[in-house]
Scaffold this active site. Structure first.
Site, short mmCIF file in Angstrom:
data_model
loop_
_atom_site.label_atom_id
_atom_site.label_comp_id
_atom_site.label_asym_id
_atom_site.label_seq_id
_atom_site.Cartn_x
_atom_site.Cartn_y
_atom_site.Cartn_z
N ALA A 140 12.25 0.43 -8.02
CA ALA A 140 11.81 2.17 -8.04
C ALA A 140 10.58 2.16 -7.37
CB ALA A 140 12.92 2.99 -8.68
N LYS A 141 9.74 3.00 -6.06
CA LYS A 141 8.75 4.46 -5.81
C LYS A 141 8.38 4.65 -7.06
CE LYS A 141 5.77 3.97 -1.99
NZ LYS A 141 5.00 2.93 -2.51
N VAL A 142 8.16 4.83 -8.06
CA VAL A 142 7.70 5.94 -9.24
C VAL A 142 6.56 6.36 -9.40
CG1 VAL A 142 8.01 6.47 -11.93
CG2 VAL A 142 9.36 4.82 -11.12
#
Length: 300
Positions: free
Chosen positions: A153-155
């Site tokens: 996930a691109k958090v």
């Protein structure tokens, strides 16, 4: 650098001047890094402005939101339409697009948000890491443990790790960092994936401690279409001593050569490597030019 008083951004259903696209100081995302984002590029092509791999990027945005329990009330198609409109309202054809989903409501708890805010901003941005091959150093900081956070996930909060590693490397006179995973395997850069070349083949780290970038996946596809073997496997930094060349990929960085990793120097000019040839193919693809898929011939 990124906007002026006249720049238009999309925020929660409205197109507003960037100065009005604000976030309150009690926002959960501001305090805890609880947000997700994407980095996307639009290019001027013979057929007009085209956002590269918009569907893939917005599908990943949905995945990232789901991974951390953050609602996203817009479909992939709606987000794509909004992105094109923000580009048009700002008169941009070649541009970087930053969608951000954040929890803007006042909330100091550690409970997942029940509502979210959606921002889409655009700006003109050259290649993030420039055009010259990079001098990398193995960072003393590792990539986060994939059992601790959802690495795919691109958090937003994950990029604290990137900022620290990049700043430390530049403080020692290098262009960028190369991070290892918790087992000592090469993972990726602070904002780009890593490949090395040996004997006409490419090797890149597999899923696990990396973000499998959309540019990375595109380069793998282009290479395999051209008859180049690409192996996704774990390897340590010591294996780079037998590599002939290396490069990095990312939406912001595109495709850029690596000149060295610490005391390991890659002597061949980037333009004469597989990575250099793939960089040309990538530029042809994103700008709507013809792309040859016959086997690449790279000078030894």
């Amino acid at each position: 650098m990124y906007y002026s008083p006249d720049t238009i951004a999309f925020l929660d259903g409205e197109f507003v001047p960037a100065a009005q696209a604000t976030c309150g100081v009690y926002a959960q995302s501001l305090h805890y890094g609880y947000a997700v984002f994407e980095g996307i590029r639009a290019y001027a092509t013979p057929a007009g402005t085209r956002i590269f791999k918009d569907e893939e990027h917005y599908e990943r945005l949905h995945y990232s939101c789901k991974a951390i329990g953050l609602p996203l009330p817009y479909s992939v198609e709606e987000l794509t339409r909004i992105s094109y409109e923000v580009l048009e309202r700002n008169g941009l054809t070649d541009a970087y697009i930053r969608p951000l989903v954040f929890a803007g409501a006042p909330n100091m708890s550690l409970k997942a948000a029940s509502t979210s805010n959606v921002l889409v901003a655009v700006w003109e941005w050259g290649k993030y890491l420039g055009d010259q091959s990079l001098r990398l150093t193995v960072s003393p900081y590792e990539r986060p443990n994939p059992k601790a956070v959802p690495i795919e996930a691109k958090v937003a909060g994950h990029y604290v790790n990137s900022i620290i590693a990049s700043t430390e490397a530049k403080g020692r006179g290098y262009d960028e960092a190369l991070l290892l995973d918790m087992h000592g395997h090469v993972a990726e850069g602070p904002g780009a994936n890593f490949f090395f070349e040996r004997d006409g083949e490419l090797v890149t780290p597999p899923a696990g401690s990396i973000l499998r970038g959309i540019t990375r996946n595109t380069i793998i596809d282009l290479a395999r279409e051209a008859g180049i073997t690409v192996t996704e496997r774990f390897f340590g930094p010591e294996e780079l001593r037998t590599a002939e060349a290396a490069f990095m990929t990312g939406t912001a960085a595109e495709v850029i050569g690596v000149a060295s990793v610490d005391d390991v120097v890659f002597e061949r000019p980037f333009q004469q490597t597989i990575g250099g040839m793939l960089a040309q193919h990538y530029q042809a693809l994103v700008t709507g030019q013809s792309v040859r898929t016959e086997r690449l011939e790279v000078r030894a």
